[in-house]
Every structure is written in C-alpha cells, then in structure tokens.
Design an enzyme around this catalytic site. Structure first.
Site, mmCIF file in Angstrom:
data_model
loop_
_atom_site.group_PDB
_atom_site.id
_atom_site.type_symbol
_atom_site.label_atom_id
_atom_site.label_comp_id
_atom_site.label_asym_id
_atom_site.label_seq_id
_atom_site.Cartn_x
_atom_site.Cartn_y
_atom_site.Cartn_z
ATOM 1 N N THR A 361 11.297 10.357 -13.270
ATOM 2 C CA THR A 361 12.173 8.975 -13.334
ATOM 3 C C THR A 361 11.676 7.978 -14.389
ATOM 4 O O THR A 361 12.394 7.460 -15.148
ATOM 5 C CB THR A 361 12.438 8.561 -11.872
ATOM 6 O OG1 THR A 361 12.804 9.271 -10.955
ATOM 7 C CG2 THR A 361 13.226 7.346 -11.836
ATOM 8 N N GLN A 391 18.541 10.795 -10.640
ATOM 9 C CA GLN A 391 17.923 9.618 -11.167
ATOM 10 C C GLN A 391 17.976 9.520 -12.487
ATOM 11 O O GLN A 391 17.395 10.487 -13.288
ATOM 12 C CB GLN A 391 16.173 9.475 -10.637
ATOM 13 C CG GLN A 391 16.125 9.404 -9.206
ATOM 14 C CD GLN A 391 15.650 10.729 -8.573
ATOM 15 O OE1 GLN A 391 16.449 11.686 -8.904
ATOM 16 N NE2 GLN A 391 14.625 10.781 -7.757
ATOM 17 N N GLN A 413 22.254 6.191 -10.418
ATOM 18 C CA GLN A 413 21.143 6.184 -9.563
ATOM 19 C C GLN A 413 20.285 5.590 -10.230
ATOM 20 O O GLN A 413 19.525 6.122 -11.243
ATOM 21 C CB GLN A 413 20.848 7.485 -8.791
ATOM 22 C CG GLN A 413 19.522 7.670 -7.853
ATOM 23 C CD GLN A 413 19.471 8.914 -7.073
ATOM 24 O OE1 GLN A 413 20.171 9.741 -7.236
ATOM 25 N NE2 GLN A 413 18.292 9.010 -6.452
ATOM 26 N N ASP A 414 19.190 4.522 -9.686
ATOM 27 C CA ASP A 414 18.076 4.154 -10.435
ATOM 28 C C ASP A 414 18.357 3.539 -11.570
ATOM 29 O O ASP A 414 17.662 3.541 -12.476
ATOM 30 C CB ASP A 414 17.035 5.128 -10.583
ATOM 31 C CG ASP A 414 16.553 5.722 -9.402
ATOM 32 O OD1 ASP A 414 17.036 5.429 -8.169
ATOM 33 O OD2 ASP A 414 15.625 6.598 -9.431
ATOM 34 N N ASP A 435 20.324 3.468 -4.743
ATOM 35 C CA ASP A 435 18.787 2.741 -5.232
ATOM 36 C C ASP A 435 19.050 2.111 -6.459
ATOM 37 O O ASP A 435 18.013 2.254 -7.220
ATOM 38 C CB ASP A 435 17.901 3.850 -4.997
ATOM 39 C CG ASP A 435 17.758 4.533 -3.681
ATOM 40 O OD1 ASP A 435 18.288 4.007 -2.836
ATOM 41 O OD2 ASP A 435 17.098 5.481 -3.762
ATOM 42 N N ARG A 503 17.474 0.046 1.036
ATOM 43 C CA ARG A 503 16.854 1.155 2.167
ATOM 44 C C ARG A 503 15.226 1.141 1.727
ATOM 45 O O ARG A 503 14.766 0.879 0.531
ATOM 46 C CB ARG A 503 17.395 2.499 2.067
ATOM 47 C CG ARG A 503 17.310 3.295 0.865
ATOM 48 C CD ARG A 503 18.023 4.664 1.053
ATOM 49 N NE ARG A 503 17.810 5.441 -0.244
ATOM 50 C CZ ARG A 503 17.824 6.873 -0.213
ATOM 51 N NH1 ARG A 503 17.745 7.383 0.658
ATOM 52 N NH2 ARG A 503 17.905 7.153 -1.545
ATOM 53 N N TRP A 505 11.967 2.377 0.646
ATOM 54 C CA TRP A 505 11.244 3.373 -0.322
ATOM 55 C C TRP A 505 9.752 3.485 0.193
ATOM 56 O O TRP A 505 9.387 4.805 0.242
ATOM 57 C CB TRP A 505 11.536 2.970 -1.817
ATOM 58 C CG TRP A 505 10.623 4.296 -2.686
ATOM 59 C CD1 TRP A 505 10.392 5.430 -2.288
ATOM 60 C CD2 TRP A 505 10.603 4.045 -3.981
ATOM 61 N NE1 TRP A 505 9.939 6.161 -3.228
ATOM 62 C CE2 TRP A 505 10.134 5.285 -4.387
ATOM 63 C CE3 TRP A 505 10.732 3.099 -5.008
ATOM 64 C CZ2 TRP A 505 9.837 5.613 -5.872
ATOM 65 C CZ3 TRP A 505 10.659 3.286 -6.377
ATOM 66 C CH2 TRP A 505 9.978 4.619 -6.684
#
Length: 599
Positions: A361, A391, A413-414, A435, A503, A505
């Site tokens: 990532t 990611q 995502q990310d 996320d 959330r 991690w």
C-alpha cells in the site's frame, strides 16, 4: 496498509496472490550509489553518537565500581526507567549491554542513553538490510524491501535529530535540535516507520522476508521503549488519560489565526503565496506538459532539480494538465518545497497503482511527500485504480510540518495516507470508500469536504482507519469544522451502503470529529468494529458538538473507548495548537500559537 485487511465489510481479503512476474534485483550502479549515501550518512551519525556516548561516560567513573564485568543486575535507575515501557525485559537487557548505562545515577540520565542505543541498533539494521539487495525478489518482495530501506533511513534521521536535541554538541547549529514536542513527534514517526516496514512483508514468503525479519528483530520494541522513557521522564505527561502528551509551555488562545484563515506558523511570505494567483507568483521551477521556454515537462524533473536540505522555500508551479508519472516522491532531502497548481480541476496528478499490482500500500501512492515543510496548493491528487483494486493511495504524506491547501484528493480505498509526523489540511475535498483517510500522523483536517463514494457490492464505507499502535505516540486524526457528505451516486443508494466515521486499525486508534456537519448517510452507530472486540477499550474516538442529520449520538456505539466530548478543554486537546503543537512550528522566537475551537 497491510495485506489481509478486510475491504470495508466484504468477505474478500486483500491478498497479494501468486506472483508471475520475473524476479528483480537492484542494479550495481544503484547499489553503489546507496552504499556511498549510506557511508556519508553513517559518518555524520558517528559524530552524534560519539557526543552522546561521551555524555553517558562523563556521568561518573562509578561504572568501574558499580558495573564490573559479569554483572547483569540492573541499577535502580535502569529498573525505574524500564518500568515505564511496554517491553521492560528487553529494555533492561538492551540498556545493560550499552556502555555507560550502569553509570547513570538517575532515570533522567537514561533518556539520551536509550535514544543512543536505539539509534545504533537502527543504523546497524539499515546497513545490514542494504547488504541483501543482491537477492532475487518478486515484485511484492521488492516493493516491501524498497519501502523498508526508505523507512529505516528516515528513522535513523529522526532518531539522530531526537538525540541531538536531548544532548546537543558544543558549537552545534540549531538545524538538528528540536523542542520536547519535536522529539515526541520524531520518535512517534520512527515507530510508525518500523511498523510500516514490517507490515509490508505480510504477504511475502521466502529468504528476503526471513533475512529482513532477523535484521528488524526488536526494532519496533526498542523505539517504543525509547519513546516511553522520553515521554515519562524527559517529555512530561498528559493531564488526562487517553489524550496526547501536552506541551509544557502555556499557549495563548488569542494568538490563533490570521484573519481566521491561516495559522501563524506560516511565514508572511508563505501566507501571501497561499492566496496569490498562480500566474503572479515568481516560481523557481515551472512545469508544463506542453513544454516551452524555461519550463520542464515532468514533475519528476522538477523534484530532481529542486535543491536538497534547503531552508528557503522553493516554489514549483505545475501548470494545467494531467500528469501521470511513475513514483512521484518528494524525498526526505527535498525540504521546503511548495507545489502550486492552476486549480484542482486543472492541475491533476494521477495514477492507478494498487495492491493488485503486487506492491505494498505504501508503494501505491500517485504522489508521496516526506520532505520537511512540504506544501501543496490548488491541485488534484488522484488514484483511479477503482474500488475493485482495493488499497490504492492517491496522496501519501509523511512530511513534518506539511500543509495541503485547496486541493482535491480522490480515490477509493486508502485515498489519503497521512502516514506520519505533523500535518494540516485546509479547504480540501477528500473522496473515498474504505478507510479512505488512514495512517498515523498527528493531523488536523480543517474546513474540508469529506465525501463518501459508492463502494463495491457488500462493502461498508469507513472514513478513517487510524493506526496508532503505542499509547505514547502523539498521533491521531482530528477532523475540525468539516462537512461529511455523500457523493451523488452514494446518495441515490445510501440505504444499501452504510458509512461509518471510522474503525480501529490498531490498538490505540484515535480519531475525533469536532464542530462538523454530518450527513444522513452516516450510520446511527457511528463507528465500526475492526474485528470483534479488538481495541474497543483502548481506542479513543470522540465527537464534539457536531451537527446535521448524522450527528445524533443517542444510538452511537457503547464502547469503553468512545466518548461524547462535553468539555471544551478536552476538545481543545485536538486543535492545531495542542494536537500538532503549532507553537513548536515557529522559529525559536517564543511566539505562541493556538488555533482554538472557534470557527
């Protein structure tokens, strides 16, 4: 992030799969260059280490009497210092092995000794890790290995600055020194670096992972111990549990913003640059896809041309265009760079790398910045890999004192990886699904629009995934006076795709939303579990005086770590001044700064 992380509630995990690409290894010229850079870095490092070792030995000749050969019993000072750490047995063992530690008469004396010892271990790990570049590696292993070398080198630099701040040498300039809060930030960043390095190998098998695991052994724990010792003994402590260690200096609330817009730690010239039309700015370097007299065609050329270790602001003007270049990165040596575009809808830095391409990532970012003092204005950072590629980072920032102003950061995502150090985002639009604001910086996101997009089928949107692993890290995500919204495609089907504020991690995940508007796409529970009960009693998730249809707290989660913040004093801990230590961003003039709660 790492592999094996659920994509926002799907049944799939983001596994790297089998690699079919040919193995890769570093060229001999690249290896030679790295050895030369490494030699120079270690040579300068020895001067710092020598100074600190001398300081340790000068404590007294008691070492000969109290620490004779064969003695392994810790002194009272070592036992006391190590009692503050998460890994006390390793702390005692590592300090007893270090020259001069048994001569320390007080726990205070052990602050610089623990930093010195950890720095030497990091330096050795960096050197030994560089020595295995000849091994054949598949693409994912190569990506993880490259990440580790970069992160280890950054950690050596961070520990060096921390050590020189604790034990400055005679005649040393001020460049390497820092305040209490600087040292806390650098140690927190070094710990994040080690976690990122180790996690990059989660999906790797083979000799490269085995050798790196051996060379990285105990590094995260040693950095954690140094951070704990400094926090408890040298850095003061917070005034209530779960909230960051605070600056010992009193700050004045009235010295906050210029016209309610820009923080005072930006110089007058930089504040003018943030407002001035791009065409009127006298840029040092101009980038234009069409070329032209006095311009460069690529952003990579501009970064290469920029000076290293500069105290002066270097302005790079990127004219309108869509720039898709490989691994755009403002490295640690490229300090005080300011990128100015023609507007988020005109100057677009883009890419499509993802973990589906057999890379970490950390490696997927369309643009990455780790050089101190990075500023970006009026441009878009994008990753268009799409939600199915999991990611895929648009912008990764690990630069200390970073500012991102009037930019769009767009992905799935990310999207925005706020990796480490202190960062400030203002008047930005941030888009994503799972996320999509993640990392372990100390970051304040202020007056921004944060848009949840329509994710893949069966996914849940999670705005934040904050990965604070250690209770002594001064990190977290503060979302202040923002608008939390849904894009039009999500708005039309929001009943099928719940959106959560975040959330956890990591174990000590920390996120607050303050004085922000929350749309009705936010699930009434507000927050989502990572895995069963993991981190629910150690995280710190707070909400303070938010508004809008999604801001009701009556049905929020009942986790021990979640709180509705009612005290302005508690909420103030997450403002610019107290959370990212705005006063320490100023030169050593003593001018206090505080961006308070008022908006």
């Amino acid at each position: 992030m790492g592999y094996g992380r659920l994509g926002g509630g799907t049944e799939e995990t983001d596994q790297p799969g089998d690699s079919t690409a040919a193995p890769a290894k570093l060229s001999s010229s690249t290896w030679t260059k790295r050895r030369r850079v490494l030699f120079l870095a270690l040579l300068s490092l020895l001067l710092i280490i020598a100074s600190a070792v001398s300081a340790a030995l000068v404590i007294g000749l008691r070492a000969r009497a109290e620490g004779r050969a064969g003695t392994r019993k810790p002194t009272r000072a070592i036992s006391g210092a190590c009692a503050h750490t998460l890994y006390p047995a390793l702390c005692v063992e590592s300090l007893l092995d270090f020259p001069g530690s048994t001569a320390a008469g007080t726990e205070q004396d052990l602050v610089h000794i623990s930093l010195n010892m950890t720095l030497q271990r990091l330096s050795k790990a960096f050197y030994l890790s560089s020595g295995i570049s000849y091994l054949e590696m598949d693409p994912l292993a190569h990506s993880a290995y490259d990440d580790c070398l970069e992160l280890l080198e950054d950690s050596v630099h961070a520990l060096s600055r921390a050590l020189s701040s604790v034990v400055p040498s005679e005649g040393e300039g001020s460049e390497g020194r820092g305040s209490t809060q600087d040292v806390l930030t650098w140690l927190s960043a070094a710990l994040t670096n080690q976690d990122t390095c180790s996690e990059g190998f989660d999906g790797v098998v083979g000799p490269v992972k085995d050798q790196m695991s051996e060379k990285l052994k105990d590094l995260s724990e040693l950095v954690s111990n140094s951070l704990a010792i400094f926090s408890a003994i040298g850095g003061g402590s917070g005034d209530f549990a779960g909230v960051p260690i605070q600056n010992r200096r009193r700050l004045m609330e009235e010295e906050s913003m210029i016209n309610g817009r820009f923080p005072r730690w930006l110089s007058k010239r930089e504040r003018e640059l943030l407002d001035m039309p791009a065409a009127e700015i006298q840029a040092d370097i101009v980038v234009s896809k069409d070329g032209g007299q006095g311009t460069l065609k690529t952003i990579a050329e501009a970064i290469k041309k920029a000076p290293e270790h500069s105290d002066r602001r270097t302005i790079i003007y990127v004219r309108a265009g869509r720039y898709e270049e490989d691994m755009l990165k403002v490295g640690r040596k490229k300090t005080n760079l300011m990128f100015i575009g023609d507007g988020p809808d005109k100057t677009i830095i883009t890419g499509k790398k993802s973990v589906a391409d057999k890379m970490t990532t950390f490696h997927t970012a369309s643009f990455a910045a780790t050089g101190f003092g990075f500023i970006a204005r009026d441009m878009t950072f994008e990753n268009y890999a799409g939600p199915g590629k999991h990611q895929a980072v648009a912008l990764r920032v690990g630069a200390d004192h970073a500012v991102v102003y009037r930019c769009t950061i767009k992905g799935y995502q990310d999207t925005l990886y706020v990796h480490s150090n202190r960062q400030f985002f203002r008047e930005c639009d941030i888009y994503g699904t799972v996320d999509f604001i993640c990392g372990n910086a100390a970051v304040v996101i202020q007056h921004c629009n944060i848009y949840a997009r329509k994710p893949m089928a069966q996914q849940k949107n999670t705005i934040t995934a904050q990965n604070r692993k250690d209770p002594n890290q001064n990190t977290g995500i503060s979302i202040h006076a923002c608008r939390i919204l849904a894009t039009s495609d999500l708005e039309a089907s929001k009943g099928s795709f719940p959106t959560y504020l975040g959330r956890p991690w990591k174990l000590y995940s920390r996120v607050v939303y303050m004085l922000s508007y929350l749309g009705d796409h936010i699930h009434p529970q507000g927050w989502l579990e990572w895995s069963s009960t993991f981190a629910l009693d150690t995280l710190y998730y707070g909400e303070y005086m938010n508004n809008g249809p999604g801001a009701g707290v009556a049905q929020r989660v009942k986790w021990p770590g979640y709180r509705v913040i009612k005290s302005p004093a508690e909420a103030s801990k997450f403002t610019v001044a107290q959370f990212i230590y705005g006063s320490s961003w100023l030169p050593s003039t003593g001018v206090a700064f505080m961006a308070g709660l008022s908006v």
